[in-house]
Design an enzyme around this catalytic site. Structure first.
Site, PDB file in Angstrom:
ATOM      1  N   ASP A  83      -2.760   6.182 -12.074  1.00 66.32           N
ATOM      2  CA  ASP A  83      -3.424   5.475 -10.985  1.00 66.32           C
ATOM      3  C   ASP A  83      -3.588   4.035 -11.451  1.00 66.32           C
ATOM      4  O   ASP A  83      -4.382   3.755 -12.362  1.00 66.32           O
ATOM      5  CB  ASP A  83      -4.788   6.121 -10.703  1.00 66.32           C
ATOM      6  N   SER A 164       7.153  -8.627  -1.136  1.00 64.63           N
ATOM      7  CA  SER A 164       7.475  -8.293   0.249  1.00 64.63           C
ATOM      8  C   SER A 164       7.757  -9.584   1.001  1.00 64.63           C
ATOM      9  O   SER A 164       7.356 -10.662   0.558  1.00 64.63           O
ATOM     10  CB  SER A 164       6.285  -7.571   0.903  1.00 64.63           C
ATOM     11  N   TYR A 176      -2.872  -6.272   3.147  1.00 64.09           N
ATOM     12  CA  TYR A 176      -1.529  -6.218   2.586  1.00 64.09           C
ATOM     13  C   TYR A 176      -0.943  -7.613   2.372  1.00 64.09           C
ATOM     14  O   TYR A 176      -0.428  -7.923   1.286  1.00 64.09           O
ATOM     15  CB  TYR A 176      -0.615  -5.400   3.507  1.00 64.09           C
ATOM     16  N   LYS A 180       0.134  -9.559  -1.217  1.00 64.74           N
ATOM     17  CA  LYS A 180       1.509  -9.908  -1.550  1.00 64.74           C
ATOM     18  C   LYS A 180       1.675 -11.413  -1.779  1.00 64.74           C
ATOM     19  O   LYS A 180       2.481 -11.837  -2.619  1.00 64.74           O
ATOM     20  CB  LYS A 180       2.463  -9.420  -0.455  1.00 64.74           C
TER      21      LYS A 180
END
Length: 320
Positions: A83, A164, A176, A180
């Site tokens: 993890d 990304s 998100y 990134k």
């Protein structure tokens, strides 16, 4: 004169292409560590590099993911449960890897683990909605890198960070995109800091791909769960049919842009690992190469115009 310039340009193009094709040798004695190998890019990368002869250490989040990967690969491949948000777990794993690779060090570190989190308009969200993707995609990546870096430096190897197109253009609300963007910044700092040690650092920027991460059903479920707890004012501004309309828009976008072939990303990883002259950045997917990355270099006014055209129209934005 013009003819000589043309000849020179053709020669430069030939040399550039030839340079990119030069590969390292003796990959069978090289160790690589990959995170996020339960599914998607990570799983395919682990299987691909195992077949090539690398000594792969694949980090999976779940026992089931680890078992499935072992069943499809050779005895060379080792899996570990990891993890990336658990600092103690990362430290123990790095020590195990150090004992396992010995004096050879780690040729490749591929930071692939990531989560999408909630994708929704910014004024729907709380700071907690940002926490998970930033913890996994950014702090998890940084922590794994810092713990594995001495082994990569020993091998004068490679670090590959999977970012990304969301690290180049902010096209949706949620944690998100900020995670990134931050990965891109960390990647650039790391690349310059590691230059003196002979360590190459590359960043891969995939477009939209069909993976478990991008499952539209799960994404919609998360958005609906947030919608239920929104204030009446915000619901009035957006309209009761906002999610349904946004789903229709999403279907049009995915039809145009969605990439089905995950090997496009793994090919970028392969070049970054094996080329004598790896690139600093790789765009993966037709949408990344023809739309997202070119648009990221355009003036902001043009970016806003094109991206806002993809947004769902609000029912009553003046109801504030």
């Amino acid at each position: 004169m013009l003819l000589w310039v043309l000849v020179l340009l053709i020669l430069c193009g030939f040399l550039w292409n030839y340079k990119g094709q030069l590969k390292i040798t003796d990959i069978t004695d090289k160790y690589i560590f990959i995170t996020g190998c339960d599914s998607g890019f990570g799983k395919l990368a682990a299987k691909t590099f195992d077949k090539k002869g690398f000594r792969v250490i694949a980090a999976c989040l779940t026992e089931s993911g680890s078992r499935a990967l072992k069943a499809e690969t050779s005895e060379r491949l080792h899996t570990v449960l990891l993890d990336v948000t658990d600092a103690d777990h990362v430290k123990r794993t790095a020590q195990w890897v150090k004992n396992h690779v010995g004096e050879k060090g780690l040729w490749g570190l591929i930071n692939n683990a990531g989560v999408l989190g909630v994708l929704a308009p910014t004024d729907w969200l709380t700071v907690e909605d940002y926490r998970e993707p930033i913890e996994v995609n950014l702090f998890g990546l940084i922590n794994v890198t810092l713990n594995m870096l001495p082994l990569v430096k020993k091998a004068r190897g490679r670090v590959i960070n999977v970012s990304s197109i969301g690290g180049r253009l902010a096209f949706v609300g949620g944690g998100y995109i900020p995670s990134k963007y931050a990965v891109e910044g960390f990647n650039d700092c790391l690349r310059r800091d590691m230059k003196a040690f002979g360590v190459h650092v590359s960043c891969i920027e995939p477009g939209l791909f069909k993976t478990e991460l991008s499952d539209p059903v799960k994404s919609t479920e998360k958005k609906l769960a947030i919608w239920k707890h929104l204030s009446p004012d915000i619901k009035q501004q957006y309209g009761e049919d906002y999610i349904e309309k946004s789903l229709s828009k999403l279907k049009v976008t995915t039809t145009s842009f969605l990439n089905m072939d995950l090997s496009l990303v793994v090919e970028c990883m392969d070049h970054a690992l094996t080329s004598l002259f790896p690139k600093t950045r790789y765009a993966a997917g037709k949408d990344a190469k023809t739309f997202w990355i070119p648009l990221s270099h355009m003036p902001t006014v043009l970016q806003d115009f094109l991206l806002l055209k993809q947004k769902t129209e609000l029912a009553n934005p003046k109801a504030v």
